[in-house]
Design a protein around this motif. Structure first.
Motif, mmCIF file in Angstrom:
data_model
loop_
_atom_site.group_PDB
_atom_site.id
_atom_site.type_symbol
_atom_site.label_atom_id
_atom_site.label_comp_id
_atom_site.label_asym_id
_atom_site.label_seq_id
_atom_site.Cartn_x
_atom_site.Cartn_y
_atom_site.Cartn_z
ATOM 1 N N GLN A 154 -24.100 140.982 9.337
ATOM 2 C CA GLN A 154 -23.152 141.459 9.860
ATOM 3 C C GLN A 154 -22.498 141.040 11.213
ATOM 4 N N ALA A 155 -21.960 141.026 12.268
ATOM 5 C CA ALA A 155 -21.284 140.551 13.332
ATOM 6 C C ALA A 155 -21.318 142.116 14.474
ATOM 7 N N GLY A 156 -21.653 142.129 15.337
ATOM 8 C CA GLY A 156 -21.164 143.540 16.112
ATOM 9 C C GLY A 156 -22.328 144.815 15.967
ATOM 10 N N ASP A 157 -21.891 145.438 16.212
ATOM 11 C CA ASP A 157 -23.609 146.533 16.141
ATOM 12 C C ASP A 157 -22.736 148.001 15.943
ATOM 13 N N PHE A 158 -23.309 148.552 15.595
ATOM 14 C CA PHE A 158 -23.068 150.145 15.422
ATOM 15 C C PHE A 158 -22.864 150.589 16.379
ATOM 16 N N PRO A 159 -22.235 152.007 16.569
ATOM 17 C CA PRO A 159 -21.516 152.189 15.575
ATOM 18 C C PRO A 159 -20.443 151.483 15.100
ATOM 19 N N ALA A 160 -19.356 150.544 16.141
ATOM 20 C CA ALA A 160 -18.178 149.942 16.198
ATOM 21 C C ALA A 160 -18.344 149.409 17.533
ATOM 22 N N PRO A 161 -17.555 148.365 17.464
ATOM 23 C CA PRO A 161 -16.701 147.411 16.948
ATOM 24 C C PRO A 161 -17.811 146.861 15.574
ATOM 25 N N VAL A 162 -17.197 146.748 14.466
ATOM 26 C CA VAL A 162 -18.939 145.834 13.952
ATOM 27 C C VAL A 162 -17.852 145.671 12.439
ATOM 28 N N LYS A 163 -18.122 144.371 12.005
ATOM 29 C CA LYS A 163 -18.089 143.439 10.922
ATOM 30 C C LYS A 163 -19.359 143.706 9.763
ATOM 31 N N TYR A 164 -18.543 145.028 8.802
ATOM 32 C CA TYR A 164 -19.449 145.048 7.581
ATOM 33 C C TYR A 164 -19.769 145.121 6.354
ATOM 34 N N GLY A 165 -20.543 144.405 5.657
ATOM 35 C CA GLY A 165 -20.224 144.385 4.105
ATOM 36 C C GLY A 165 -20.918 143.486 3.501
ATOM 37 N N TYR A 166 -21.344 143.128 2.337
ATOM 38 C CA TYR A 166 -21.962 143.289 1.819
ATOM 39 C C TYR A 166 -21.837 141.974 -0.384
ATOM 40 N N LEU A 167 -21.020 142.651 -0.377
ATOM 41 C CA LEU A 167 -20.435 141.637 -1.496
ATOM 42 C C LEU A 167 -19.163 141.330 -1.128
ATOM 43 N N ASN A 168 -20.100 139.713 -1.768
ATOM 44 C CA ASN A 168 -18.703 138.906 -1.260
ATOM 45 C C ASN A 168 -18.551 137.710 -2.944
ATOM 46 N N VAL A 169 -17.059 137.319 -3.904
ATOM 47 C CA VAL A 169 -17.096 136.097 -4.129
ATOM 48 C C VAL A 169 -16.389 135.493 -3.896
ATOM 49 N N GLY A 170 -16.653 133.668 -3.830
ATOM 50 C CA GLY A 170 -15.692 133.427 -3.748
ATOM 51 C C GLY A 170 -16.416 131.808 -3.703
ATOM 52 N N VAL A 171 -15.501 130.788 -3.594
ATOM 53 C CA VAL A 171 -16.198 128.939 -4.071
ATOM 54 C C VAL A 171 -16.349 128.088 -3.195
ATOM 55 N N VAL A 172 -16.591 127.661 -3.375
ATOM 56 C CA VAL A 172 -16.975 127.014 -1.942
ATOM 57 C C VAL A 172 -16.103 125.337 -1.905
ATOM 58 N N GLU A 173 -15.537 125.297 -0.835
ATOM 59 C CA GLU A 173 -15.042 124.385 -0.850
ATOM 60 C C GLU A 173 -15.328 123.685 -0.059
#
Length: 322
Positions: A65-84
């Motif tokens: 997470q970046a930022g703090d509650f309640p906002a502004p905040v970058k939030y999430g925890y379901l991410n799938v990607g390819v390593v470059e």
């Protein structure tokens, strides 16, 4: 340095895509290009609405997470990607990372998605990990009569896991009759709350509705247990405990993904790998109920949060994803 974009909750109920400067990976780090991320209609929509109680701000922080509650905040925890870039270059990986086009994290913070698990299905890893922990906490026995109340992402994942338990009688309960299709895809029994089978050994509650918790207690046999998975944010939960709760010696037990029973003898990394192995089962595709492009996310989140866009797990597809 890479010029990327990420989704931020700019104020409660409103979000936007913001530029992100992503550095070159250092020793022991990997650069990941996101293929898909998932929006959880539970915790994540409560965060979007600014409904995390202040006394839970520290415990509810997401790993990246970046930022703090309640906002502004970058939030999430379901991410799938390819390593470059990094030791795992070319590998598809899962990470507990927010919605962002590329990111750099320690190599130990990603888990390789095994063969046989499509990248889009792998966004469910964090949810299935929660379900695994719930089953560990519930400690079902062979032949148990088990009901799962709430056919959302977590409840449906729990039911799918329990359906394979030896001789278990599993019923999925939800007030929405449309959820019967999910139960059928998972090959388990379905009922509306008023029609649910009673005298159950174990009830796992995941509806995030106080009425669902009350009904869960009604469904138990004497000495039965409700495992409470719902997180209500800042919402009060009225509950009548003077009727059958004491006379039938019922138990309400909390389960939360942030802790593993010590007697399980498992690490968080082992639990995450187990969740990915379970996702080889294509029945879990029933939980992926919508898809949108990354640039549509600011308009999609309010609709997911207020329920005008029905979904279990809504998949976000990124540029150049597959």
């Amino acid at each position: 340095m890479f010029d990327e974009r990420a989704f931020w909750v700019s104020s409660p109920g409103s979000g936007e895509l913001r530029p992100e400067s992503v550095p070159e990976p250092g020793p022991g780090e990997v650069l990941v290009r996101t293929l898909h991320s998932g929006v959880s209609r539970g915790t994540e929509t409560l965060v979007f609405q600014g409904r995390v109680p202040e006394n839970q701000w520290a415990s509810m922080r997401a790993p990246f997470q970046a930022g703090d509650f309640p906002a502004p905040v970058k939030y999430g925890y379901l991410n799938v990607g390819v390593v470059e870039q990094g030791d795992l270059t070319g590998k598809t990986v899962f990470a507990l990372y927010p919605h962002q086009t590329r990111y750099v994290v320690p190599k130990d913070s990603v888990t390789v998605v095994p063969d046989g698990v499509p990248a889009a299905r792998a966004v469910l890893t964090g949810t299935v990990e929660t379900a695994v922990n719930a089953v560990w906490d519930a400690n079902p026995q062979v032949g148990d009569r088990i009901t799962v109340v709430g056919a959302g992402m977590v409840g449906s994942s729990v039911a799918a896991i329990l359906a394979a338990f030896p001789a278990a009688d599993v019923q999925l309960v939800d007030a929405d009759p449309a959820k019967k299709a999910v139960a059928e895809a998972l090959r388990i029994d379905f009922a509306r709350p008023e029609d649910a089978t009673e005298d159950r050994d174990l009830v796992i509650h995941a509806s995030a509705n106080p009425a669902g918790l009350a009904r869960s207690l009604e469904l138990l046999r004497t000495e039965g247990t409700v495992v409470e998975l719902s997180w209500y944010g800042d919402r009060p939960v009225p509950l009548l405990l003077g009727e059958n709760f004491h006379s039938r010696r019922l138990t309400i037990r909390s389960s939360q993904v942030g802790g593993i029973l010590p007697q399980r003898g498992r690490t968080y990394a082992e639990r995450l790998r187990l969740a990915l192995e379970l996702l080889r089962d294509d029945r879990f595709d029933a939980l992926l109920t919508g898809r949108s492009r990354f640039d549509e996310l600011p308009g999609i989140m309010p609709r997911l949060a207020d329920g005008s866009l029905p979904a279990l797990c809504h998949v976000i597809d990124y540029p150049d994803g597959n």
